[in-house]
Scaffold this active site. Structure first.
Site, mmCIF file in Angstrom:
data_model
loop_
_atom_site.group_PDB
_atom_site.id
_atom_site.type_symbol
_atom_site.label_atom_id
_atom_site.label_comp_id
_atom_site.label_asym_id
_atom_site.label_seq_id
_atom_site.Cartn_x
_atom_site.Cartn_y
_atom_site.Cartn_z
ATOM 1 N N SER A 104 44.104 25.162 20.476
ATOM 2 C CA SER A 104 43.854 25.170 19.033
ATOM 3 C C SER A 104 43.382 23.809 18.531
ATOM 4 O O SER A 104 42.355 23.312 18.948
ATOM 5 C CB SER A 104 45.115 25.635 18.300
ATOM 6 O OG SER A 104 44.879 25.849 16.941
ATOM 7 N N ASP A 252 41.018 29.911 14.567
ATOM 8 C CA ASP A 252 41.895 30.870 13.905
ATOM 9 C C ASP A 252 42.338 30.372 12.539
ATOM 10 O O ASP A 252 43.125 31.030 11.860
ATOM 11 C CB ASP A 252 43.105 31.229 14.776
ATOM 12 C CG ASP A 252 44.052 30.063 15.017
ATOM 13 O OD1 ASP A 252 43.703 28.915 14.668
ATOM 14 O OD2 ASP A 252 45.150 30.291 15.565
#
Length: 454
Positions: A104, A252
């Site tokens: 991430s 995301d």
């Protein structure tokens, strides 16, 4: 023994904490737990495997695929795509589970493995525990499990259609086109470096400038993306754009900037979309879901707009659990994780940015005006590193310091201490009527954390 799974899969420094052997073993374990969960006579389990552009993702992907195929799972290799794309494709292709390799927003040396259940949903703790238990029981190289041979081993196929199929899905779910909206995109040199510009262009927006869209495998999140907004903010003023979006490494989550280069955070984005969905009649049960980290200004805005607010523990997984359990359509975090459950099974930064652009196009209002739906109260967040984060809730001296701070702030502010689920640090957050007071209280509490947990 420490639990392998954190709040968002298994993470560590690639080739140190997260090795090829660990990736191989976990994949074999996941094949047995997730593949067997959907087993029936004549069925061969199928897994979708994707990754972000980190260099370490290349060898970790090879290890994951080897583990899955050795356990009799057929693999659809989709290459570099965002986490929400892998989640979408897992559901759309009817796969038994998905695997995403990404850390991430973490720096490049880190990487991670995230497993997704059938339909593209995040795993609950019990399933993660089952995978970890299987891994610890059998390990790597153990011969006690029944290994398929011959035609029973898994097959690996490159699935090149994933990019177009995912982008088409993003554009198809928008309430209106983005014609006339000028956009700057920061792709964090990450998984959506190609996806985001293509999706905005197909939706009708004019992409006037991009940054963070040339991944080398070594530059992900390096001075760009949702954790480094300075370049996006400067580009907004230079190019006179209407909307700037910044994604993180696996795309995301999404933060934004307005035409003057001012940040629009996850709370403001959530508020804008909540109002839009209420007007459109798509805000199910007239409710938005957020975490306890959301600014008090967001809560006040929802009250003023007649929208119910449900708050959860910090982490998009807890937001998602609440949404799924009660049938809510919108939820998210201040960090930019926004979940639009009618269209995605997880946070989707590109989709969030597109929905924000659709609101600009529909209302013909500047983003700065739309963001006034809520007023942010001064909030200070300090990350205290290299401390014993597991004692944050049990240290009596620290709890006394928190109580004293809460007494000082009274009803006009609040304090929140929480340990990070992915890093060795404690987050100290303080809100107050004035910035100086919030900063002063936050700094004192951060020092208390260093003193008592260091």
């Amino acid at each position: 023994m420490a639990r392998l799974f954190g709040t968002d899969g298994v993470r560590g420094v690639a080739n140190v904490g997260l090795t090829a052997e660990l990736a191989l073993g976990l994949s074999v374990a996941a094949a047995h737990v997730l593949g067997d969960a959907n087993a029936f006579e004549g069925h061969r389990p199928v897994a979708v495997v994707g990754r972000d552009p980190r260099a370490s993702g290349e060898f970790l992907e090879a290890a994951v695929i080897a583990g899955l195929a050795s356990a009799g799972v057929d693999v659809l290799r989709v290459g570099v795509l965002p986490t929400p794309a892998v989640a979408y494709l897992t559901g759309a292709l009817g796969a038994d589970f998905g695997v995403m390799l990404s850390a991430s927003h973490n720096a490049m040396p880190d990487n991670g493995i995230k497993f997704l259940a059938r339909g593209g949903h995040k795993l609950d703790d019990a399933i993660e525990d089952a995978i970890e238990s299987h891994y610890r029981r059998y390990g790597v190289g153990d011969e006690t499990w029944d290994r398929p041979t011959g035609a029973a081993v898994g097959r690996v196929r490159q699935y090149n259609e994933g990019f177009d199929r995912y982008v088409a899905h993003l554009v198809a779910v928008l309430p209106n086109r983005l014609d006339g909206v000028k956009v700057v995109i920061d792709g964090a040199h990450g998984a959506a470096a190609r996806v985001a510009p293509e999706a905005f262009a197909r939706a009708g927006a004019e992409v006037v400038y991009t940054l963070g869209t040339e991944p080398t495998g070594l530059n992900i999140n390096d001075g760009v993306g949702s954790t480094h907004l300075d370049k996006l903010r400067a580009a907004m003023k230079e190019h006179k754009a209407d909307l700037g979006i910044a994604l993180d490494g696996d795309a995301d989550r999404c933060l934004a900037a307005d035409a003057e280069g001012e940040e629009v955070d996850g709370d403001q984005i959530l508020a804008i979309l909540a109002v839009a969905m209420k007007e459109a009649g798509t805000l199910r049960r007239n409710t938005a879901v957020a975490t306890v980290m959301s600014n008090l200004g967001f809560k006040l805005a929802m009250e003023r707009e007649g929208i119910e607010l449900v708050q959860t523990a910090v982490g998009d997984r807890y937001v998602l659990e609440e949404m799924k359990q009660h049938g809510f359509a919108l939820g998210g975090e201040q960090s930019g994780h926004v979940i639009l459950l009618d269209h995605a099974t997880t946070g989707d930064g590109t989709l969030t940015g597109l929905m924000l652009g659709a609101r600009l196009a529909a209302t013909k209002q500047p983003l700065a005006d739309l963001a006034t739906v809520m007023t942010r109260l001064p909030q200070v967040l300090i990350n205290v590193k290299d401390v014993d984060k597991d004692r944050v809730e049990t240290c009596l001296e620290l709890q006394a310091a928190v109580s004293a701070a809460e007494t000082e702030l009274g009803s006009t502010g609040r304090v929140l201490l929480r340990k990070s689920g992915t890093e060795p640090l404690v987050r100290v957050m303080v809100e107050a009527v004035g910035h100086e007071q919030a900063l002063s209280v936050c700094e004192r509490l951060a020092e208390s954390v260093r003193l008592h947990l260091g």
